[in-house]
Design an enzyme around this catalytic site. Structure first.
Site, PDB file in Angstrom:
ATOM      1  CG  ASP A 118      11.719  -6.763   4.311  1.00  0.00           C
ATOM      2  OD1 ASP A 118      12.039  -7.809   3.708  1.00  0.00           O
ATOM      3  OD2 ASP A 118      10.987  -5.891   3.806  1.00  0.00           O
TER       4      ASP A 118
ATOM      5  CB  VAL B   6       9.199   5.303  -2.801  1.00  0.00           C
ATOM      6  CG1 VAL B   6      10.344   6.279  -2.536  1.00  0.00           C
ATOM      7  CG2 VAL B   6       8.960   4.419  -1.580  1.00  0.00           C
TER       8      VAL B   6
ATOM      9  CB  SER C 190      -0.918   0.002   1.225  1.00  0.00           C
ATOM     10  OG  SER C 190      -0.149  -0.038   2.418  1.00  0.00           O
TER      11      SER C 190
END
Length: 764
Positions: free
Chosen positions: A563, A454, A451
């Site tokens: 991540d 950039v 969602s």
């Protein structure tokens, strides 16, 4: 006829013909339509007349020269001159040079005199004199012939251009059509323009005229055929082409004239109808205009009976009907005379419009005329509507000339839904984003995921930033807490050079805006650009070290990123920085791991412990903890080992598996990670690099190396030993062994440690 008079006559005739065929004549009357057929017929007859006149004149000149020759021969009778002019007198004038030239429309070869029977006496002076006279006469003939041929060719070129192209067409106004008759009408004789009286008549010319008189083409129906097609269809002689062409163009001209008359009549009808409808306000004005219409009808130009002949009558009928309509107020609105006449005008207008469609391609001003006609139609409709309105008002009360104002519209209550103003909102320009009263212009989209998006934006002072726009559910507390945690972590690492800098942020209803530093390239783009290139361990060593320095800053701050992947390492002005702390979280001080209720990370770089469920306790109150995922600092080191593996082998450790099989392979301990000593391009891999990858990819998190240990590995800190040092080392080892053949294990360990300490000085 003398030679000078002959030249004068030929010049006069040439100038006359040139004026006849010239296009530069002065017009004293308005220009007329071109008549291709008349020009063609006139040219044919004038050509035949000029040929006959020239042939007679040439015969006279030849006879005159023959008489001069005979007189000279009688006065001086030499026996050898008897056949001097036999070549010219033995045949008719048509066999002479002039006759051949006139009958063939091109210049023939010059004839020569037959002097086979002439006997020349060179010693006789009289023969020489006659020879000069004969040469002079021959030169004179050749000169006359050359001049005549030149003038003849000029006339031919002028006449040929005129008959093929015709005189220039000139636009005609409607006034010229009605004020003067069209010349060369079908009733006019064909030979009316022939005013030259020929002194001599040839049988050929007489027969030609009689043929034209005797042939009757008045009842010709061309249909869709042109003159040439008509002659071929009816097997007519080609000599009748000028006459048939003239009749064809006369009929075309008459049709154009009739079409112009009809079009002019329709315009006049519309104009008079408009002027009559606009005069409904006063009865006196109507009477005066009736008189003016009567006077105007008397001064109109004479024209043939067409649709225009009824235009004046229809306009008078309109005015009379309008008078009756005003005087009689008991008539109904829809059965009034003005409505009947308006319907009649509409029907006439429809029929006229159909005719105009047929004649559209003929008129040279069709488009302009149609535009004027449409404007007149609109004005007529408006005038008639005003007249009907005035008539209804006058039927009720003639003294009232104003309209009752329209009632006000009912007042309706409007309910507006006012949305709460957003502090960070899009302005009128979709490329402008406002964050905390600062405007940023979007340049391009850098990436998207889930969602979030950039953008590369430009702020004040033309500085470039990265704007991260995240949309979320305003009623999802977990999402809001996650975004707040990311902001807190970035605020905590604000002074670290290896972490992307957060410059500004704003959270509204369902939207989060983050203004950060803008990177030039990320590590994934760099690896993709180097795919297919030879393996360079200096490149691998440099970016591995840069990546570990970024991870060290995060781990030293007590944060687990969770991540790590190549796309989350960005080059900012030549320095590699870590980004995207969306799922990161701080590690509590009393433990080295954190637990999440959802799966996190990218599958290619996820650690096995992040995928395997923990063994929940027997306590029933804590059974829900079995669904949680275990994450810690070793998980980041697994991800770092996967990135190093991709830089060396070109793909992640489990990159050969697809979809769900990849997750199963990561969780299955029986699936071993291969570490070949050579790449697919048969490039040898150093053992120190393989050792580093194995240390980061242990399945047991406790066995994995930490960041500090990886940074101090031999792959990242190799020894730089020269050949001379190695030679000295070998000599000393052999000497030490020869002196002490029996050495204990403790002494050997001391020697090794000493050597390694000395090698430490040679690390990069």
């Amino acid at each position: 006829m003398s030679t000078n008079s002959f030249h004068d006559y030929v010049d006069l005739k040439s100038r006359t013909n040139t004026r006849q065929f010239s296009d530069d004549e002065e017009f004293t009357t308005p220009p007329k339509l071109s008549n291709f057929g008349s020009a063609l017929l006139s040219h044919t007859e004038k050509t035949s007349a000029s040929e006959i006149l020239s042939s007679h004149n040439n015969d006279k000149i030849a006879n005159r020269l023959e008489e001069m020759d005979r007189s000279s021969s009688r006065s001086h009778p030499p026996p050898s001159m008897g056949n001097l002019t036999s070549g010219h007198t033995s045949t008719s004038s048509h066999s002479t040079l002039f006759g051949r030239y006139l009958r063939n429309n091109h210049q023939t070869s010059m004839t020569t005199m037959n002097t086979s029977d002439i006997e020349i006496n060179v010693g006789n002076s009289l023969d020489k004199s006659f020879e000069r006279i004969r040469n002079l006469r021959q030169n004179m003939k050749e000169d006359i012939t050359a001049k005549y041929a030149e003038r003849r060719s000029k006339r031919f070129l002028i006449s040929n251009r005129t008959t093929k192209l015709g005189p220039a067409k000139r636009a005609m106004t409607l006034t010229n059509i009605f004020d003067e008759d069209v010349p060369n009408s079908p009733n006019q004789p064909i030979n009316a323009r022939e005013t030259v009286e020929l002194p001599l008549e040839d049988s050929h010319q007489t027969n030609f005229k009689e043929t034209k008189r005797n042939t009757d083409y008045d009842s010709i129906d061309f249909g869709d055929l042109n003159p040439i097609q008509y002659i071929k269809k009816h097997n007519l002689p080609t000599s009748d082409l000028p006459l048939i062409s003239q009749i064809y163009f006369d009929k075309q001209r008459e049709e154009n004239r009739q079409a112009a008359l009809r079009k002019h009549s329709s315009r006049e009808l519309l104009y008079k109808s408009r002027s009559s409808s606009s005069s409904l306000s006063s009865n006196n004005l109507l009477a005066n205009k009736d008189n003016s219409i009567t006077s105007n009808n008397g001064s109109q130009p004479r024209r043939k009976v067409s649709t225009g002949s009824s235009s004046s009558k229809s306009s008078i009928e309109i005015r009379r009907a309008l008078k009756e309509n005003i005087d009689t107020s008991n008539n109904s609105n829809f059965n009034s005379p003005i409505h009947k006449i308006y319907k009649g005008i509409s029907r006439n207008k429809d029929s006229d419009s159909e005719k105009r469609e047929v004649l559209r391609n003929i008129s040279i001003n069709a488009n302009h005329a149609d535009n004027l006609l449409q404007q007149e139609n609109k004005r007529l409709k408006r005038s008639l509507d005003d007249a009907i309105t005035n008539e209804n008002i006058n039927s009720k009360n003639l003294e009232v000339f104003y309209h009752r104002p329209a009632p006000k519209p009912p007042v309706t209550k409007k309910v507006e839904i006012v949305e709460p103003a957003k502090s960070a909102s899009l302005s009128n320009n979709r490329n402008i984003i406002t964050v905390n009263d600062s405007q940023y212009e979007k340049i391009e989209l850098l990436g998207r995921g889930g969602s979030s998006r950039v953008y590369k934006v430009k702020g004040s002072g033309n500085r470039v930033y990265a704007l991260k726009r995240v949309s979320f559910d305003a009623f999802d507390d977990s999402s809001i807490d996650g975004f707040k945690g990311e902001i807190e972590l970035l605020e905590k690492l604000k002074d670290q050079k290896r972490v992307i800098q957060l410059l500004d942020y704003e959270m509204g209803d369902g939207l989060l805006y983050l203004i950060m530093e803008c990177g030039d390239h990320d590590l994934s783009q760099i690896l993709n650009q180097r795919s297919g290139m030879p393996l360079d361990f200096n490149f691998v060593r440099f970016y591995t070290k840069e990546m570990l320095l970024c991870i060290k800053v995060v781990h030293d701050a007590g944060i687990v990123h969770s991540d790590l992947k190549p796309a989350n390492f960005v080059l900012v002005k030549g320095i590699l920085k870590i980004i995207d702390f969306g799922i990161a979280n701080a590690v509590p001080e009393h433990t080295v791991n954190i637990y999440r209720e959802t799966q996190i990370g990218t599958p290619n770089y996820m650690a096995p412990e992040a995928l395997v469920a923990m063994n929940y306790t027997q306590n029933s109150e804590n059974q829900h903890e079995g669904n949680k995922w275990k994450v810690g600092r070793p998980s980041d080191m697994w991800s770092c080992g996967c990135i190093i593996y991709q830089m060396i082998y070109g793909k992640p450790p489990y990159g050969s598996f697809q979809g769900q099989n990849r997750l199963l392979a990561i969780m299955n301990p029986d699936v071993k990670i291969p570490f070949p000593e050579h790449t697919s391009n048969n490039e040898k891999i150093p053992k120190s690099a393989i050792e580093l990858m194995k240390a980061c990819l242990y399945r047991n998190p406790d066995k994995r190396w930490t960041v500090d240990k990886v940074l101090s590995s031999t792959f990242l800190q190799p020894f730089m030993i020269s050949g001379s040092i190695m030679e000295d080392l070998i000599r000393n080892a052999v000497r030490y062994g020869s002196e002490k053949p029996h050495i204990s294990q403790d002494d050997l360990n001391d020697v090794v440690d000493t050597v390694l300490r000395k090698f430490a000085d040679y690390k990069i």
